[in-house]
Design a protein around this motif. Structure first.
Motif, PDB file in Angstrom:
ATOM      1  N   PHE A 148       0.825  -1.203   0.000  1.00 41.74           N
ATOM      2  CA  PHE A 148       0.000   0.000   0.000  1.00 41.74           C
ATOM      3  C   PHE A 148       0.865   1.261   0.000  1.00 41.74           C
ATOM      4  O   PHE A 148       0.571   2.226  -0.700  1.00 41.74           O
ATOM      5  N   ARG A 149       1.941   1.244   0.766  1.00 42.89           N
ATOM      6  CA  ARG A 149       2.855   2.389   0.784  1.00 42.89           C
ATOM      7  C   ARG A 149       3.477   2.600  -0.590  1.00 42.89           C
ATOM      8  O   ARG A 149       3.575   3.722  -1.094  1.00 42.89           O
ATOM      9  N   ARG A 150       3.879   1.503  -1.221  1.00 41.42           N
ATOM     10  CA  ARG A 150       4.470   1.581  -2.565  1.00 41.42           C
ATOM     11  C   ARG A 150       3.470   2.148  -3.571  1.00 41.42           C
ATOM     12  O   ARG A 150       3.822   2.960  -4.431  1.00 41.42           O
ATOM     13  N   ALA A 151       2.212   1.750  -3.446  1.00 39.57           N
ATOM     14  CA  ALA A 151       1.179   2.259  -4.356  1.00 39.57           C
ATOM     15  C   ALA A 151       1.003   3.767  -4.180  1.00 39.57           C
ATOM     16  O   ALA A 151       0.924   4.505  -5.166  1.00 39.57           O
ATOM     17  N   LEU A 159       1.943   9.446  -5.831  1.00 41.15           N
ATOM     18  CA  LEU A 159       2.522  10.741  -5.465  1.00 41.15           C
ATOM     19  C   LEU A 159       3.630  11.143  -6.428  1.00 41.15           C
ATOM     20  O   LEU A 159       3.676  12.288  -6.896  1.00 41.15           O
ATOM     21  N   PHE A 160       4.526  10.211  -6.746  1.00 40.39           N
ATOM     22  CA  PHE A 160       5.619  10.514  -7.659  1.00 40.39           C
ATOM     23  C   PHE A 160       5.090  10.853  -9.053  1.00 40.39           C
ATOM     24  O   PHE A 160       5.602  11.753  -9.722  1.00 40.39           O
ATOM     25  N   SER A 161       4.050  10.172  -9.483  1.00 42.06           N
ATOM     26  CA  SER A 161       3.450  10.478 -10.771  1.00 42.06           C
ATOM     27  C   SER A 161       2.831  11.874 -10.782  1.00 42.06           C
ATOM     28  O   SER A 161       2.941  12.606 -11.768  1.00 42.06           O
ATOM     29  N   PHE A 162       2.189  12.234  -9.677  1.00 36.51           N
ATOM     30  CA  PHE A 162       1.609  13.574  -9.581  1.00 36.51           C
ATOM     31  C   PHE A 162       2.698  14.645  -9.639  1.00 36.51           C
ATOM     32  O   PHE A 162       2.561  15.646 -10.349  1.00 36.51           O
ATOM     33  N   ILE A 163       3.786  14.419  -8.918  1.00 38.93           N
ATOM     34  CA  ILE A 163       4.900  15.381  -8.939  1.00 38.93           C
ATOM     35  C   ILE A 163       5.490  15.486 -10.343  1.00 38.93           C
ATOM     36  O   ILE A 163       5.770  16.596 -10.829  1.00 38.93           O
ATOM     37  N   LEU A 164       5.664  14.357 -11.010  1.00 40.07           N
ATOM     38  CA  LEU A 164       6.191  14.388 -12.376  1.00 40.07           C
ATOM     39  C   LEU A 164       5.246  15.105 -13.334  1.00 40.07           C
ATOM     40  O   LEU A 164       5.698  15.862 -14.202  1.00 40.07           O
ATOM     41  N   SER A 165       3.949  14.876 -13.187  1.00 46.44           N
ATOM     42  CA  SER A 165       3.013  15.528 -14.094  1.00 46.44           C
ATOM     43  C   SER A 165       2.953  17.027 -13.842  1.00 46.44           C
ATOM     44  O   SER A 165       2.728  17.802 -14.771  1.00 46.44           O
ATOM     45  N   VAL A 166       3.171  17.461 -12.610  1.00 45.62           N
ATOM     46  CA  VAL A 166       3.199  18.898 -12.324  1.00 45.62           C
ATOM     47  C   VAL A 166       4.474  19.520 -12.870  1.00 45.62           C
ATOM     48  O   VAL A 166       4.445  20.584 -13.497  1.00 45.62           O
ATOM     49  N   LEU A 167       5.610  18.856 -12.666  1.00 41.08           N
ATOM     50  CA  LEU A 167       6.884  19.419 -13.116  1.00 41.08           C
ATOM     51  C   LEU A 167       7.061  19.323 -14.624  1.00 41.08           C
ATOM     52  O   LEU A 167       7.501  20.278 -15.267  1.00 41.08           O
ATOM     53  N   ILE A 168       6.730  18.187 -15.199  1.00 42.69           N
ATOM     54  CA  ILE A 168       6.958  17.973 -16.626  1.00 42.69           C
ATOM     55  C   ILE A 168       5.725  18.329 -17.439  1.00 42.69           C
ATOM     56  O   ILE A 168       5.822  18.793 -18.562  1.00 42.69           O
ATOM     57  N   GLY A 169       4.562  18.095 -16.882  1.00 42.65           N
ATOM     58  CA  GLY A 169       3.327  18.446 -17.566  1.00 42.65           C
ATOM     59  C   GLY A 169       2.813  17.383 -18.497  1.00 42.65           C
ATOM     60  O   GLY A 169       1.957  17.640 -19.320  1.00 42.65           O
ATOM     61  N   ILE A 173      -1.084   4.962 -13.011  1.00 40.54           N
ATOM     62  CA  ILE A 173      -1.902   3.815 -13.382  1.00 40.54           C
ATOM     63  C   ILE A 173      -1.438   2.575 -12.625  1.00 40.54           C
ATOM     64  O   ILE A 173      -2.252   1.808 -12.099  1.00 40.54           O
ATOM     65  N   TYR A 174      -0.117   2.387 -12.525  1.00 38.27           N
ATOM     66  CA  TYR A 174       0.402   1.259 -11.761  1.00 38.27           C
ATOM     67  C   TYR A 174       0.069   1.401 -10.277  1.00 38.27           C
ATOM     68  O   TYR A 174      -0.254   0.417  -9.612  1.00 38.27           O
ATOM     69  N   GLY A 175       0.165   2.592  -9.733  1.00 37.53           N
ATOM     70  CA  GLY A 175      -0.174   2.815  -8.331  1.00 37.53           C
ATOM     71  C   GLY A 175      -1.636   2.538  -8.045  1.00 37.53           C
ATOM     72  O   GLY A 175      -1.980   1.887  -7.052  1.00 37.53           O
ATOM     73  N   THR A 176      -2.508   3.002  -8.932  1.00 39.34           N
ATOM     74  CA  THR A 176      -3.940   2.756  -8.759  1.00 39.34           C
ATOM     75  C   THR A 176      -4.260   1.274  -8.921  1.00 39.34           C
ATOM     76  O   THR A 176      -5.055   0.718  -8.151  1.00 39.34           O
ATOM     77  N   ALA A 177      -3.641   0.636  -9.894  1.00 39.53           N
ATOM     78  CA  ALA A 177      -3.857  -0.806 -10.079  1.00 39.53           C
ATOM     79  C   ALA A 177      -3.369  -1.586  -8.863  1.00 39.53           C
ATOM     80  O   ALA A 177      -3.999  -2.562  -8.447  1.00 39.53           O
TER      81      ALA A 177
END
Length: 96
Positions: free
Chosen positions: A34-37, A42-52, A59-63
């Motif tokens: 659960f922590r890994r998910a 969180l890391f995907s959100f940070i990447l999408s904010v920084l890189i756009g 998707i892997y975290g949600t799965a």
């Protein structure tokens, strides 16, 4: 796409097996997954904010969040879940 799903499931079983080899209980394995998910999301959100851009980590975290509980259930529960998901896909996909 099937290969990614297969590798995803295989990776989950390897993580749980490594916890079992180190004589840790299932609660530790669950909390780690659960922590890994949540870290993936969180890391995907940070990447999408920084890189756009879009990132597959969310998707892997949600799965992982949605399928993690199936790893620790008995075979009957897993079979029922697979049947329910398959039937819902059969109904939803033609409508989409």
């Amino acid at each position: 796409m099937f290969a990614f799903a297969l590798l995803f499931g295989y990776g989950l079983t390897l993580i749980v097996r490594s916890y079992m080899k180190r004589n840790k209980n299932l609660k530790d394995a669950k909390s780690s997954l659960f922590r890994r998910a949540w870290y993936l999301i969180l890391f995907s959100f940070i990447l999408s904010v920084l890189i756009g851009g879009k990132d597959i980590l969310a998707i892997y975290g949600t799965a992982l969040l949605l399928s993690c509980w199936l790893l620790f259930k008995n075979d009957k529960t897993v079979l029922k879940s697979i049947i329910i998901l398959s039937l819902s896909y059969i109904v939803i996909l033609p409508l989409a």
